[in-house]
Design an enzyme around this catalytic site. Structure first.
Site, PDB file in Angstrom:
ATOM      1  N   GLN A  56      27.860  37.189  21.358  1.00 57.49           N
ATOM      2  CA  GLN A  56      28.628  37.380  19.953  1.00 57.49           C
ATOM      3  C   GLN A  56      27.627  37.694  18.862  1.00 57.49           C
ATOM      4  O   GLN A  56      27.574  38.712  18.171  1.00 57.49           O
ATOM      5  CB  GLN A  56      29.344  36.272  19.602  1.00 57.49           C
ATOM      6  CG  GLN A  56      30.626  35.773  20.725  1.00 57.49           C
ATOM      7  CD  GLN A  56      31.263  34.647  19.922  1.00 57.49           C
ATOM      8  OE1 GLN A  56      32.258  35.021  19.338  1.00 57.49           O
ATOM      9  NE2 GLN A  56      30.839  33.524  20.285  1.00 57.49           N
ATOM     10  N   TYR A  59      25.582  20.185  26.988  1.00 58.49           N
ATOM     11  CA  TYR A  59      25.201  21.354  25.812  1.00 58.49           C
ATOM     12  C   TYR A  59      24.520  20.878  24.607  1.00 58.49           C
ATOM     13  O   TYR A  59      23.472  21.401  24.305  1.00 58.49           O
ATOM     14  CB  TYR A  59      26.459  21.947  25.433  1.00 58.49           C
ATOM     15  CG  TYR A  59      26.417  23.198  24.382  1.00 58.49           C
ATOM     16  CD1 TYR A  59      25.746  24.309  24.935  1.00 58.49           C
ATOM     17  CD2 TYR A  59      26.840  22.783  23.207  1.00 58.49           C
ATOM     18  CE1 TYR A  59      25.729  25.212  23.754  1.00 58.49           C
ATOM     19  CE2 TYR A  59      26.904  23.606  22.237  1.00 58.49           C
ATOM     20  CZ  TYR A  59      26.407  24.984  22.390  1.00 58.49           C
ATOM     21  OH  TYR A  59      26.064  25.841  21.336  1.00 58.49           O
TER      22      TYR A  59
HETATM   23  N1  NAP Z   1      29.906  30.016  20.277  1.00 60.11           N
HETATM   24  C1  NAP Z   1      29.795  28.960  19.629  1.00 60.11           C
HETATM   25  O1  NAP Z   1      30.929  28.444  19.207  1.00 60.11           O
HETATM   26  C2  NAP Z   1      28.705  28.403  19.098  1.00 60.11           C
HETATM   27  C3  NAP Z   1      28.713  27.387  18.083  1.00 60.11           C
HETATM   28  C4  NAP Z   1      27.647  26.797  17.472  1.00 60.11           C
HETATM   29  C5  NAP Z   1      26.370  27.173  17.659  1.00 60.11           C
HETATM   30  N2  NAP Z   1      26.471  28.269  18.664  1.00 60.11           N
HETATM   31  C6  NAP Z   1      24.983  28.793  19.074  1.00 60.11           C
HETATM   32  O2  NAP Z   1      24.731  30.190  18.355  1.00 60.11           O
HETATM   33  C7  NAP Z   1      24.141  31.140  19.148  1.00 60.11           C
HETATM   34  C8  NAP Z   1      24.585  32.240  19.926  1.00 60.11           C
HETATM   35  O3  NAP Z   1      26.279  31.840  20.464  1.00 60.11           O
HETATM   36  P1  NAP Z   1      26.957  33.051  20.983  1.00 60.11           P
HETATM   37  O4  NAP Z   1      28.202  32.360  20.671  1.00 60.11           O
HETATM   38  O5  NAP Z   1      26.824  34.201  20.291  1.00 60.11           O
HETATM   39  O6  NAP Z   1      26.827  32.998  22.434  1.00 60.11           O
HETATM   40  P2  NAP Z   1      27.374  34.032  23.686  1.00 60.11           P
HETATM   41  O7  NAP Z   1      28.288  34.766  23.078  1.00 60.11           O
HETATM   42  O8  NAP Z   1      27.750  32.890  24.592  1.00 60.11           O
HETATM   43  O9  NAP Z   1      26.022  34.807  24.048  1.00 60.11           O
HETATM   44  C9  NAP Z   1      25.027  34.237  24.718  1.00 60.11           C
HETATM   45  C10 NAP Z   1      24.037  35.183  25.211  1.00 60.11           C
HETATM   46  O10 NAP Z   1      23.163  34.603  25.776  1.00 60.11           O
HETATM   47  C11 NAP Z   1      22.930  35.337  27.223  1.00 60.11           C
HETATM   48  N3  NAP Z   1      22.544  34.418  28.362  1.00 60.11           N
HETATM   49  C12 NAP Z   1      22.868  33.342  28.928  1.00 60.11           C
HETATM   50  N4  NAP Z   1      22.190  33.013  29.925  1.00 60.11           N
HETATM   51  C13 NAP Z   1      21.052  33.639  29.781  1.00 60.11           C
HETATM   52  C14 NAP Z   1      19.843  33.809  30.577  1.00 60.11           C
HETATM   53  N5  NAP Z   1      19.466  33.007  31.582  1.00 60.11           N
HETATM   54  N6  NAP Z   1      18.951  34.487  30.069  1.00 60.11           N
HETATM   55  C15 NAP Z   1      19.143  35.458  29.255  1.00 60.11           C
HETATM   56  N7  NAP Z   1      20.269  35.699  28.455  1.00 60.11           N
HETATM   57  C16 NAP Z   1      21.146  34.675  28.651  1.00 60.11           C
HETATM   58  C17 NAP Z   1      24.425  35.527  27.571  1.00 60.11           C
HETATM   59  O11 NAP Z   1      24.136  36.810  28.552  1.00 60.11           O
HETATM   60  P3  NAP Z   1      25.237  37.526  29.164  1.00 60.11           P
HETATM   61  O12 NAP Z   1      25.745  38.428  28.217  1.00 60.11           O
HETATM   62  O13 NAP Z   1      24.661  38.122  30.432  1.00 60.11           O
HETATM   63  O14 NAP Z   1      26.211  36.612  29.618  1.00 60.11           O
HETATM   64  C18 NAP Z   1      24.823  36.147  26.283  1.00 60.11           C
HETATM   65  O15 NAP Z   1      24.911  37.544  25.894  1.00 60.11           O
HETATM   66  C19 NAP Z   1      23.596  30.077  20.473  1.00 60.11           C
HETATM   67  O16 NAP Z   1      22.397  29.650  20.379  1.00 60.11           O
HETATM   68  C20 NAP Z   1      24.820  29.134  20.572  1.00 60.11           C
HETATM   69  O17 NAP Z   1      24.096  27.855  21.055  1.00 60.11           O
HETATM   70  C21 NAP Z   1      27.452  29.011  19.224  1.00 60.11           C
END
Ligand code: NAP
Length: 303
Positions: free
Chosen positions: A11, A129
């Site tokens: 995202q 997590y």
């Molecule tokens: N989502 C939330 O509600 C939330 C809340 C607070 C903080 N955050 C933090 O904000 C940041 C961005 O989150 P987001 O929601 O954008 O996450 P997301 O949509 O789940 O995207 C995570 C990305 O990481 C990639 N990934 C996972 N495992 C991997 C690996 N082994 N090697 C390389 N890439 C890998 C995934 O690849 P694929 O596309 O191949 O799956 C995906 O593109 C993260 O640090 C998260 O912890 C998120």
């Protein structure tokens, strides 16, 4: 300026690409991006090699293990991606002098507070997590805190027009069911990944201009909501803009009536005021940002 964006298909990754500025502080951005296939964070050698080869001025780590419930049964992999890989990035960047922009979460807190959390408040995560993200923060800061090479941005309840997030799940469920029961005793701030991406580019600009800010930062959209409020707003605004025409009944329930594998904090809103005032950024209320995302879904026929 060479920027390496890791996690281009998430995202936040997609939103960073969508909001990429033409230049930052007068410097043209040369952006290299990687997907999981191109750089797997569970393989430490790959994480070091790409930095030593590409020599980025900035590495934006938008990749993470984000499946909060699944993490309970995938502990080893979760720590590899959320804690070990960021440490490898930090070590390699220390060698070449590049800067790390890393993201963390409101789930580092236990939720026992009733005022928005400041960066100085103690962490006490309730699930794997959250624990892995805390470990990631600690490892990075151990390596880079004495330098000016790191910013860790904690954010909350991220959503976007794309991906398997709360908004898209609720829209799909509302189309299938007449009544939805949604948790009303967990409160934080829904944050559009577009707001976070724009903030990230502004932060890099401020770093390029030599503006001082702390290593650990809180950023979310403004206001607070429960998951119930968030779902209700999706229904209300979605109907208002003509994304759908639904009269799904949304009922509030308590967390203990909706069992999940991972525990979640009851209250985890973040206090972003210090950073936003330092960067002179006006925070937008989450409902305004939600309307923009729902309009994006409508205009791109995603849903
Ligand atoms: N989502 C939330 O509600 C939330 C809340 C607070 C903080 N955050 C933090 O904000 C940041 C961005 O989150 P987001 O929601 O954008 O996450 P997301 O949509 O789940 O995207 C995570 C990305 O990481 C990639 N990934 C996972 N495992 C991997 C690996 N082994 N090697 C390389 N890439 C890998 C995934 O690849 P694929 O596309 O191949 O799956 C995906 O593109 C993260 O640090 C998260 O912890 C998120």
């Amino acid at each position: 300026m060479k920027v390496l964006l890791v996690g281009k298909n998430g995202q936040l990754g997609l939103s960073l690409i969508e909001t990429l500025p033409v230049d930052i502080a007068g410097k043209t951005v040369d952006l290299k991006m990687t997907s999981r296939e191109e750089l797997d964070l569970s393989i430490p050698n790959q994480c070091e090699k790409i930095i030593l080869e590409y020599q980025p001025d900035y590495l934006i780590n938008a990749a993470a293990y984000t499946a909060v419930d699944l993490a309970e049964s995938q502990e080893k992999l979760t720590y590899k991606i959320n804690a070990d890989a960021p440490a490898v990035f930090a070590k390699a960047l220390k060698k070449i002098g590049g800067k790390l922009i890393h993201f963390s979460t409101d789930y580092v807190f236990d939720g026992n507070q009733s005022l928005p959390y400041k960066t100085t408040d103690l962490v006490n995560p309730l699930n794997t997590y959250g624990l892995s993200k805390v470990q990631g923060e600690e490892k990075i800061l151990e390596i880079l805190s004495s330098t000016e090479q790191v910013k860790i941005i904690r954010t909350s309840w991220l959503y976007s027009a794309w991906g398997n997030n709360f908004v898209n799940k609720i829209i799909n469920l509302m189309k299938l069911k007449k009544t939805l029961k949604i948790v009303s005793d967990q409160v934080s701030t829904p944050t559009s990944s577009i707001s976070l991406a724009k903030f990230c580019w502004s932060l890099i600009k401020s770093m390029e201009e030599g503006l001082k800010s702390s290593n650990l930062i809180h950023f979310s959209d403004a206001g607070i909501a429960s998951w119930y409020d968030f779902a209700y707003a999706v229904l209300e605004i979605g109907n208002d803009i003509g994304l759908f025409n639904l009269n799904t009944k949304i009922l509030p329930i308590k967390s203990d009536a909706y069992e999940t594998l991972a525990l979640r904090p009851a209250f985890s809103a973040l206090d972003s005021s210090l950073m936003l005032s330092q960067l002179n950024i006006e925070p937008q209320h989450w409902r305004i940002c939600l309307r923009a995302v729902l309009n994006e879904i409508k205009n791109s026929n995603i849903s």
